[in-house]
Write a protein that holds these residues in place. Structure first.
Motif, short mmCIF file in Angstrom:
data_model
loop_
_atom_site.label_atom_id
_atom_site.label_comp_id
_atom_site.label_asym_id
_atom_site.label_seq_id
_atom_site.Cartn_x
_atom_site.Cartn_y
_atom_site.Cartn_z
N ARG A 1 0.86 -1.18 0.00
CA ARG A 1 0.00 0.00 0.00
C ARG A 1 0.90 1.23 0.00
O ARG A 1 1.78 1.36 0.84
N LEU A 2 0.68 2.10 -0.98
CA LEU A 2 1.50 3.29 -1.12
C LEU A 2 0.83 4.48 -0.43
O LEU A 2 -0.38 4.61 -0.43
N GLY A 3 1.64 5.33 0.12
CA GLY A 3 1.16 6.59 0.68
C GLY A 3 1.80 7.72 -0.10
O GLY A 3 2.69 7.51 -0.93
N TYR A 4 1.37 8.93 0.15
CA TYR A 4 1.92 10.05 -0.60
C TYR A 4 1.68 11.36 0.12
O TYR A 4 0.81 11.48 0.97
N GLN A 5 2.49 12.32 -0.23
CA GLN A 5 2.26 13.71 0.10
C GLN A 5 2.76 14.48 -1.10
O GLN A 5 3.86 14.22 -1.60
N ILE A 6 1.96 15.40 -1.58
CA ILE A 6 2.30 16.13 -2.79
C ILE A 6 2.57 17.59 -2.45
O ILE A 6 1.78 18.23 -1.77
N PHE A 7 3.70 18.08 -2.92
CA PHE A 7 4.08 19.47 -2.74
C PHE A 7 4.30 20.09 -4.11
O PHE A 7 4.82 19.42 -5.01
N ASP A 8 3.96 21.33 -4.29
CA ASP A 8 4.27 22.06 -5.51
C ASP A 8 5.41 23.01 -5.18
O ASP A 8 5.25 23.93 -4.39
N THR A 9 6.57 22.76 -5.75
CA THR A 9 7.73 23.59 -5.45
C THR A 9 7.76 24.87 -6.28
O THR A 9 8.62 25.71 -6.06
N CYS A 10 6.85 24.99 -7.22
CA CYS A 10 6.81 26.18 -8.11
C CYS A 10 8.15 26.38 -8.82
O CYS A 10 8.55 27.51 -9.08
N ALA A 11 8.85 25.28 -9.08
CA ALA A 11 10.15 25.31 -9.74
C ALA A 11 11.15 26.17 -8.96
O ALA A 11 12.09 26.72 -9.52
N SER A 12 10.97 26.25 -7.66
CA SER A 12 11.84 27.05 -6.80
C SER A 12 12.84 26.15 -6.09
O SER A 12 12.45 25.17 -5.44
N VAL A 13 14.12 26.50 -6.19
CA VAL A 13 15.15 25.73 -5.50
C VAL A 13 14.94 25.82 -3.99
O VAL A 13 15.05 24.82 -3.28
N LEU A 14 14.61 26.99 -3.50
CA LEU A 14 14.41 27.18 -2.07
C LEU A 14 13.27 26.29 -1.54
O LEU A 14 13.44 25.56 -0.57
N ILE A 15 12.13 26.32 -2.22
CA ILE A 15 11.00 25.49 -1.77
C ILE A 15 11.34 24.01 -1.93
O ILE A 15 11.04 23.20 -1.06
N GLY A 16 12.00 23.65 -3.02
CA GLY A 16 12.38 22.26 -3.25
C GLY A 16 13.29 21.72 -2.16
O GLY A 16 13.11 20.60 -1.66
N THR A 17 14.28 22.52 -1.75
CA THR A 17 15.18 22.05 -0.70
C THR A 17 14.47 22.00 0.66
O THR A 17 14.75 21.12 1.46
N GLN A 18 13.55 22.93 0.89
CA GLN A 18 12.77 22.88 2.14
C GLN A 18 11.92 21.62 2.20
O GLN A 18 11.86 20.95 3.22
N VAL A 19 11.25 21.29 1.09
CA VAL A 19 10.41 20.10 1.04
C VAL A 19 11.27 18.84 1.21
O VAL A 19 10.91 17.93 1.97
N ALA A 20 12.42 18.77 0.53
CA ALA A 20 13.30 17.61 0.65
C ALA A 20 13.74 17.43 2.10
O ALA A 20 13.74 16.32 2.63
N SER A 21 14.09 18.53 2.76
CA SER A 21 14.51 18.46 4.16
C SER A 21 13.36 18.01 5.06
O SER A 21 13.55 17.22 5.97
N GLN A 22 12.15 18.52 4.79
CA GLN A 22 10.98 18.11 5.56
C GLN A 22 10.75 16.61 5.43
O GLN A 22 10.50 15.92 6.42
N LEU A 23 10.84 16.11 4.22
CA LEU A 23 10.60 14.68 3.99
C LEU A 23 11.65 13.83 4.69
O LEU A 23 11.33 12.79 5.27
N LEU A 24 12.91 14.27 4.65
CA LEU A 24 13.97 13.51 5.31
C LEU A 24 13.84 13.54 6.83
O LEU A 24 14.17 12.57 7.51
N ASN A 25 13.37 14.65 7.35
CA ASN A 25 13.24 14.79 8.80
C ASN A 25 11.96 14.18 9.35
O ASN A 25 11.75 14.19 10.55
N GLY A 26 11.12 13.67 8.47
CA GLY A 26 9.90 13.01 8.93
C GLY A 26 8.83 13.98 9.41
O GLY A 26 7.95 13.59 10.15
N GLN A 27 8.93 15.24 9.02
CA GLN A 27 7.89 16.19 9.39
C GLN A 27 6.63 15.89 8.60
O GLN A 27 6.69 15.62 7.41
N ASP A 28 5.52 15.92 9.24
CA ASP A 28 4.22 15.59 8.65
C ASP A 28 4.17 14.10 8.32
O ASP A 28 5.15 13.51 7.91
N THR A 29 3.01 13.52 8.47
CA THR A 29 2.84 12.11 8.14
C THR A 29 2.83 11.98 6.63
O THR A 29 2.04 12.62 5.95
N VAL A 30 3.71 11.17 6.10
CA VAL A 30 3.85 11.05 4.65
C VAL A 30 3.17 9.79 4.14
O VAL A 30 2.60 9.78 3.08
#
Length: 147
Positions: free
Chosen positions: A19-48
């Motif tokens: 069973r797959l789970g997901y969380q979808i983020f729109d980075t708006c092609a922004s490096v800053l938002i992309g790195t923030q999202v990647a860090s969030q996912l690695l740190n386990g913030q929010d249930t993914v």
């Protein structure tokens, strides 16, 4: 993406017992938002991931799909690489991302710019074109997430 995941989860034939789970983020092609999202996912913030029905390693990111742009993909790949988390892009075309020493966990579903340029040159030569036009669009976007 949501449709595909739900189809997989509701099918007994596609990936039985998974069973797959997901969380979808729109980075708006922004490096800053992309790195923030990647860090969030690695740190386990929010249930993914779902925490019921056969999810092994709930909450641990096993892979990511995106980003569409090459520049954010470069940054995200550099964050995910040391953790051996694959990043699969459907639109990042920079030939530099093909360097497996720098980006060992980056994969794409579209040819790199190198192959696209070669193909375009062959088309121009084959058809004897002397002029081609290019159309580009840039859209604004908002952030969308769902867990």
């Amino acid at each position: 993406m949501i449709f595909a995941i739900e189809e997989i989860n509701n099918s007994t034939k596609l990936l039985p017992g998974i069973r797959l789970g997901y969380q979808i983020f729109d980075t708006c092609a922004s490096v800053l938002i992309g790195t923030q999202v990647a860090s969030q996912l690695l740190n386990g913030q929010d249930t993914v991931f779902y925490k019921v029905n056969n999810c092994s390693k709930s909450g641990e990111v096993m892979a990511a799909v995106g980003d569409s742009g090459s520049t954010p993909s470069i940054s995200i790949s550099r964050i995910f690489g040391p953790f051996k988390i694959p990043l699969v892009s459907y639109f990042a075309t920079c030939a530099c991302l093909s360097d497996k020493k720098q980006f060992p966990t980056f994969f794409r579903t579209i040819p790199s710019d190198r192959y696209q340029a070669d193909a375009l040159a062959k088309l121009v030569k084959h058809f004897g074109w002397t002029w081609i036009g290019a159309i580009n669009s840039h859209c604004c976007c908002g952030i969308y997430s769902r867990g």
